[in-house]
Motif scaffolding. Sequence first.
Motif, PDB file in Angstrom:
ATOM      1  N   VAL A 164       1.492 -14.165 -13.953  1.00  0.00           N
ATOM      2  CA  VAL A 164       2.906 -14.413 -14.199  1.00  0.00           C
ATOM      3  C   VAL A 164       2.999 -15.192 -15.505  1.00  0.00           C
ATOM      4  O   VAL A 164       2.445 -16.287 -15.629  1.00  0.00           O
ATOM      5  CB  VAL A 164       3.554 -15.203 -13.043  1.00  0.00           C
ATOM      6  N   ARG A 165       3.681 -14.592 -16.483  1.00  0.00           N
ATOM      7  CA  ARG A 165       3.870 -15.228 -17.787  1.00  0.00           C
ATOM      8  C   ARG A 165       5.356 -15.279 -18.086  1.00  0.00           C
ATOM      9  O   ARG A 165       6.025 -14.234 -18.102  1.00  0.00           O
ATOM     10  CB  ARG A 165       3.162 -14.442 -18.895  1.00  0.00           C
ATOM     11  N   GLU A 166       5.836 -16.461 -18.361  1.00  0.00           N
ATOM     12  CA  GLU A 166       7.240 -16.663 -18.694  1.00  0.00           C
ATOM     13  C   GLU A 166       8.171 -16.008 -17.662  1.00  0.00           C
ATOM     14  O   GLU A 166       9.159 -15.369 -18.006  1.00  0.00           O
ATOM     15  CB  GLU A 166       7.537 -16.155 -20.102  1.00  0.00           C
ATOM     16  N   GLY A 167       7.788 -16.127 -16.417  1.00  0.00           N
ATOM     17  CA  GLY A 167       8.611 -15.611 -15.333  1.00  0.00           C
ATOM     18  C   GLY A 167       8.454 -14.136 -15.043  1.00  0.00           C
ATOM     19  O   GLY A 167       9.062 -13.616 -14.120  1.00  0.00           O
ATOM     20  N   GLN A 168       7.634 -13.428 -15.829  1.00  0.00           N
ATOM     21  CA  GLN A 168       7.437 -11.997 -15.595  1.00  0.00           C
ATOM     22  C   GLN A 168       6.032 -11.758 -15.037  1.00  0.00           C
ATOM     23  O   GLN A 168       5.063 -12.411 -15.440  1.00  0.00           O
ATOM     24  CB  GLN A 168       7.608 -11.213 -16.886  1.00  0.00           C
ATOM     25  N   SER A 169       5.943 -10.787 -14.150  1.00  0.00           N
ATOM     26  CA  SER A 169       4.651 -10.414 -13.572  1.00  0.00           C
ATOM     27  C   SER A 169       3.963  -9.394 -14.476  1.00  0.00           C
ATOM     28  O   SER A 169       4.579  -8.395 -14.873  1.00  0.00           O
ATOM     29  CB  SER A 169       4.855  -9.824 -12.180  1.00  0.00           C
ATOM     30  N   TRP A 170       2.711  -9.656 -14.829  1.00  0.00           N
ATOM     31  CA  TRP A 170       1.914  -8.769 -15.679  1.00  0.00           C
ATOM     32  C   TRP A 170       0.700  -8.289 -14.901  1.00  0.00           C
ATOM     33  O   TRP A 170       0.075  -9.056 -14.171  1.00  0.00           O
ATOM     34  CB  TRP A 170       1.426  -9.507 -16.927  1.00  0.00           C
ATOM     35  N   THR A 171       0.362  -7.037 -15.085  1.00  0.00           N
ATOM     36  CA  THR A 171      -0.855  -6.475 -14.506  1.00  0.00           C
ATOM     37  C   THR A 171      -1.685  -5.910 -15.634  1.00  0.00           C
ATOM     38  O   THR A 171      -1.177  -5.198 -16.499  1.00  0.00           O
ATOM     39  CB  THR A 171      -0.528  -5.352 -13.493  1.00  0.00           C
ATOM     40  N   THR A 174      -3.499  -9.653 -11.981  1.00  0.00           N
ATOM     41  CA  THR A 174      -2.055  -9.860 -12.071  1.00  0.00           C
ATOM     42  C   THR A 174      -1.830 -11.303 -12.489  1.00  0.00           C
ATOM     43  O   THR A 174      -2.594 -12.200 -12.126  1.00  0.00           O
ATOM     44  CB  THR A 174      -1.352  -9.573 -10.730  1.00  0.00           C
TER      45      THR A 174
END
Length: 158
Positions: free
Chosen positions: A87-94, A85
């Motif tokens: 966090v890129r540009e304020g968004q959580s990515w999995t 997981t």
Amino acid sequence: MNETMVCAVGRVATQPVYREMASGPSARFRLAVTARYWDREKNMWTDGHTNFFTVWANRQLATNTAASLTVGDPVVVQGRLKVRTDVREGQSWTSADIDAVAIGHDLAWGTSAFRRAGKPETAPAPAQPEPNWETPQEGSPSPADAHAQQPPEPVVLT
């Protein structure tokens, strides 16, 4: 160390990218795995959700992967599952990655021709005629006679 080993069956979604790294060759590609199920109402097979994995291959497996796979190929991948997981540009990515141990074509969809890699070709040894083990040559004793004429080997007990 506990690791989650998985076996994923799917299709190559992106052309493998090959890189020479300081630690050795590395290759990666995206694998699309789509669940299929029998829809009784429509009386036909239906595609379900598609999961995408980034498959990583190292060393000789990376070299062979880059030389063997193209987009759309049906493959079977076995390896260690790594879920990350971020966090890129304020968004959580999995993301789900597979550190591959083995990759092969899925032969349920077609045929494949295996070629060994990594060994230099050597000149074949000159052909020698096969000896005739059944009939002795003239003037020489038969194998049974030769064995009968030799004294038994001594047995040494220690």
